[in-house]
Write a protein that holds these residues in place. Sequence first.
Motif, short mmCIF file in Angstrom:
data_model
loop_
_atom_site.label_atom_id
_atom_site.label_comp_id
_atom_site.label_asym_id
_atom_site.label_seq_id
_atom_site.Cartn_x
_atom_site.Cartn_y
_atom_site.Cartn_z
N VAL A 1 0.83 -1.21 0.00
CA VAL A 1 0.00 0.00 0.00
C VAL A 1 0.86 1.25 0.00
O VAL A 1 0.56 2.23 -0.71
N CYS A 2 1.94 1.26 0.78
CA CYS A 2 2.84 2.42 0.80
C CYS A 2 3.53 2.60 -0.55
O CYS A 2 3.67 3.73 -1.04
N LEU B 1 2.44 14.10 2.28
CA LEU B 1 2.87 12.77 1.84
C LEU B 1 3.31 11.92 3.02
O LEU B 1 3.01 10.73 3.09
N ALA B 2 4.01 12.54 3.98
CA ALA B 2 4.49 11.79 5.15
C ALA B 2 3.33 11.24 5.96
O ALA B 2 3.33 10.06 6.34
N LEU C 1 3.19 5.91 -3.02
CA LEU C 1 4.32 6.65 -3.58
C LEU C 1 4.26 6.66 -5.10
O LEU C 1 4.51 7.70 -5.74
N TRP C 2 3.92 5.52 -5.69
CA TRP C 2 3.85 5.44 -7.15
C TRP C 2 2.77 6.36 -7.68
O TRP C 2 3.00 7.09 -8.66
N ARG C 3 1.60 6.37 -7.04
CA ARG C 3 0.52 7.26 -7.48
C ARG C 3 0.91 8.72 -7.32
O ARG C 3 0.61 9.56 -8.19
N ALA D 1 2.13 7.40 6.59
CA ALA D 1 1.99 6.93 7.98
C ALA D 1 0.62 6.30 8.20
O ALA D 1 0.50 5.25 8.84
N ALA D 2 -0.43 6.93 7.67
CA ALA D 2 -1.77 6.38 7.82
C ALA D 2 -1.93 5.07 7.06
O ALA D 2 -2.72 4.21 7.46
N ARG D 3 -1.20 4.91 5.97
CA ARG D 3 -1.23 3.64 5.24
C ARG D 3 -0.52 2.54 6.06
O ARG D 3 -0.94 1.39 6.06
N ALA D 4 0.57 2.93 6.74
CA ALA D 4 1.33 1.95 7.50
C ALA D 4 0.59 1.50 8.76
O ALA D 4 0.70 0.35 9.17
#
Length: 316
Positions: free
Chosen positions: A99-100, A182-183, A104-106, A187-190
């Motif tokens: 997901v992270c 972005l940070a 980043l790719w998007r 973080a919310a994805r992690a």
Amino acid sequence: MGVFVFLPLVLPLSAWPVARLAELHLHPRTATRLLTAVATVMALCSTLCLALLMVVGTAQLPGNPLPDGWSDAEVRAAVPYDEIAGKAAIPALVLVLAVCARTLWRHHRVARRARRALAALPSRSVVVLPEEKPYAYALPGGHRDRVVVTTALLRGLTSPERRALFAHERAHLTAAHHRYLLAVRLAARANPFLRPLRTTVVYTTERWADEDAARSVGNRTVVARAIGKAALLSGRGPVPGFAAFTGFAGFASAGPVPRRVAALLRPAPAARSWPSVFTSVGLAAWGAAVGTLVSAMSSANSAVTMVLILRAATPL
């Protein structure tokens, strides 16, 4: 390691109170930096602990490439409920990393697409698009930072309000708000428990830009009026391209506009670096700081303990 390996997974809950109180009682610059730091550290700690649990889980799988000693009872004893926790951590960590990586790719794909769409236009810091959909956003990176705005939005604003709009978007670029956003997004994805912090940072970056614009223009009422007009013009429709992805379309989108306007109609917030401990937001901030410290110490303790145990279990 004991239960310490699990603490970083749930300690983000200690930051929930400050996520709500910070946007009400802290200067938006302070709130953005505080919440981003807390979210980033806690996300890294929880991801590290997932990786440690995955090592234990992977070592239990038949045919794994890890040393045989890593599946010994002494290694598994370091983790409570090792069989369940270890194996559950494998898909959890894979999902977090996937997901992270996708986020980043998007992020880079959409930014690259936005820059490519503007490549044929003159290389100026402000780009005015002849479109009938009113929106504005800040586009960082590339050869230069740019502010993109449509003629439909500019037509609805007076000259002072246009200056407020440009000052707001330039403030996003000057303070590099895209990095904070972005940070906290990563973080919310992690760790899903960090989502309230991300929501708050999206709001406080807009408030930060509002305050910088008010200081630049010299009239808080003009900035408040410009935000209100832009919200009425844009309605609730989606904003295309990079703006919708980064959150920089806040100036010309409905969102929490009433709260932003109300804040601008009050005196400027005090730019304190840290709230007093004798206030509710101060207690919440210290609680989040302690939670972050405990998370860092727990993950560090777990990592060191795991390394020592694995070294002892690895045959020479």
